[in-house]
Design an enzyme around this catalytic site. Sequence first.
Site, mmCIF file in Angstrom:
data_model
loop_
_atom_site.group_PDB
_atom_site.id
_atom_site.type_symbol
_atom_site.label_atom_id
_atom_site.label_comp_id
_atom_site.label_asym_id
_atom_site.label_seq_id
_atom_site.Cartn_x
_atom_site.Cartn_y
_atom_site.Cartn_z
ATOM 1 N N THR A 1 0.848 -1.185 0.000
ATOM 2 C CA THR A 1 0.000 0.000 0.000
ATOM 3 C C THR A 1 0.888 1.241 0.000
ATOM 4 O O THR A 1 2.078 1.171 0.321
ATOM 5 C CB THR A 1 -0.902 0.022 1.240
ATOM 6 O OG1 THR A 1 -0.069 0.100 2.411
ATOM 7 C CG2 THR A 1 -1.759 -1.227 1.325
ATOM 8 N N GLU B 1 -5.560 -4.535 -1.510
ATOM 9 C CA GLU B 1 -5.976 -5.726 -0.766
ATOM 10 C C GLU B 1 -6.969 -6.601 -1.524
ATOM 11 O O GLU B 1 -7.201 -7.751 -1.130
ATOM 12 C CB GLU B 1 -6.608 -5.308 0.569
ATOM 13 C CG GLU B 1 -5.635 -4.674 1.551
ATOM 14 C CD GLU B 1 -5.475 -3.170 1.383
ATOM 15 O OE1 GLU B 1 -5.015 -2.521 2.333
ATOM 16 O OE2 GLU B 1 -5.813 -2.640 0.288
ATOM 17 N N LYS C 1 -16.798 15.747 10.086
ATOM 18 C CA LYS C 1 -17.811 15.718 11.137
ATOM 19 C C LYS C 1 -18.059 17.139 11.628
ATOM 20 O O LYS C 1 -17.191 17.765 12.226
ATOM 21 C CB LYS C 1 -17.372 14.828 12.299
ATOM 22 C CG LYS C 1 -18.522 14.445 13.226
ATOM 23 C CD LYS C 1 -18.136 13.303 14.151
ATOM 24 C CE LYS C 1 -19.362 12.763 14.886
ATOM 25 N NZ LYS C 1 -19.033 11.614 15.755
ATOM 26 N N TRP D 1 -22.272 13.966 9.750
ATOM 27 C CA TRP D 1 -21.264 13.665 8.746
ATOM 28 C C TRP D 1 -21.502 14.424 7.442
ATOM 29 O O TRP D 1 -22.627 14.559 6.983
ATOM 30 C CB TRP D 1 -21.244 12.170 8.442
ATOM 31 C CG TRP D 1 -20.881 11.316 9.621
ATOM 32 C CD1 TRP D 1 -21.717 10.504 10.326
ATOM 33 C CD2 TRP D 1 -19.605 11.199 10.236
ATOM 34 N NE1 TRP D 1 -21.040 9.883 11.341
ATOM 35 C CE2 TRP D 1 -19.729 10.291 11.311
ATOM 36 C CE3 TRP D 1 -18.356 11.787 9.984
ATOM 37 C CZ2 TRP D 1 -18.658 9.947 12.122
ATOM 38 C CZ3 TRP D 1 -17.289 11.430 10.805
ATOM 39 C CH2 TRP D 1 -17.447 10.528 11.852
#
Length: 550
Positions: free
Chosen positions: A183, A328, A437, A442
């Site tokens: 990654t 992944e 937030k 959100w």
Amino acid sequence: MAGTTAQTLRPFLWRAARLYPEREIVSRTHEGIERTTYAAYERRVAQLANALDDAGVGRDERIATVCWNHTRHFETYFGVPCRGSQLHTINPLLPDHHIQYIVENAEDRLVFVDPSLVEKLESCYADSNGAFDTVERFVVMGGEVPDTSLAPVTDYESFVEGHDETYDWPDLDEETPAGMCYTSGTTGKPKGVEYTQSMMWAHTMGILPEAGLDLGADDVVMPVVPMFHVMAWGLPHAVTAAGGKHVYPGPAPDPADIARLIEEEEVTFTAGVPTVWLGLLEYLEENDADLSSLERIAIGGAAAPKSLIRTYEEEHGVQVLHAWGMTETSPVAAAAHLKPGMEEWPAEKRDEKRVKQGLVLPGLEFKVMGEDGEVPWNDEDFGELWIRGPWVTTEYFQRPEANETDFEDGWLKTGDVVRVDSEGYIQIVDRAKDVIKSGGEWISSQELENAIMAHDDVSEATVIGVPHEKWQERPVAFVVPREGVGKGPLASDLMDLLSTEYPKWWLPDDVVYIESVPKTATGKFDKKVLREEYSNHAVEAPEEAAPDEE
């Protein structure tokens, strides 16, 4: 299961070399265009495998590449894993200390490196503090060795020259490690992901059909996505399995290179991140190019703006397929195909589906998890996307602390916050770390970004949350205007545009103009850089920066 090649990579090359021996593999180089065929390619792959034997490389060892998209790099895609070794593709755009960590962590035995990337690798090698101790040889991907501090070193042509053009390929256990990628490590050290033979076989079979990337023997495929970026999204293996024609754009192709290769090689399918295709559109505004052969573009790595999808379809007759995946997930896990009947919908309604990450590929399962359990598919509730399947990893390489937090009962916790509509289309709302937030509620930074980038005068845009004393965080938009655009009117236009789609408390409290959006080594927007730079940025939030209680 040992003793069978049922779920390994080798049969893909065997089939291509025998059923499509004269099908071309084309590569752009600094010297021009190089051409070969599957039949000749198979012989070169055998030479490489024999050369690795003679170099004393064990079949269970890792071999790294630091290379762009070209035929020699492609030779390692089968020559290394089909002999039982593990191909480890390294992103040369990573910081030096990340490359040092990756090489040391993987314990690479050989490193193949492009001539144009030798200087980059030298800077990693010079002050590596033992990170390269396992590396026994560097191989420069060409016919000669430049002046270099890398040692010992040879050139690729000398490395494979004179070796037998046939090879006694072993019967491999399908759980044999075949590939490895790391990654990008934007929130810490890069994490290694290993791909077994069966994972790469399953991913190949998953992206070949219509529900995946829809690849066939008649396709001419040009991966613009780098071969060091999750192995070019699996395209080199998949195109070989299909018997299609490969076109590799070489080192750092610009829009002119891409347009020329599409026209001259009659490319039907290509893939890359959105910035590549936005750049090609800008090039086409001022230059003529024949894209009539091009049927499909797969876009991933970041959200594709609706305007980009529409422009390619209406002005160039090219279908844009929005895809999603991760290192992944090997990486492709979803694609935004339209279901039967949706093609008849009005364009605006179709585009609402096409901009989503799409439908999970056959063979995979997913669920969306909120604080109170699984989230329903109602296109409203958010949650974290969990996914599992035969080409989804179940652990990181030598990272037990990450394995504890990122996996549960065979599920990969992706870190993507999503919502799913009643048709099963996944839409990423944000990365968990990027959701803003405000007042306990959100705000999706990604939704705001997509809306802003839909404006014709915006080249790039990103949105981050900056700290706020009262509301915890407030959104700020960072915009790269197209050349010659007046900044004052643009900011006003953007706020008017957003106010028609989003409530007042979602609207950015500021629009900041920048030269370009910082990017990670894989071409994604690097919000971490902006967060650090603008952590003390003062904004004046609206009186109500969260919805009413009612």
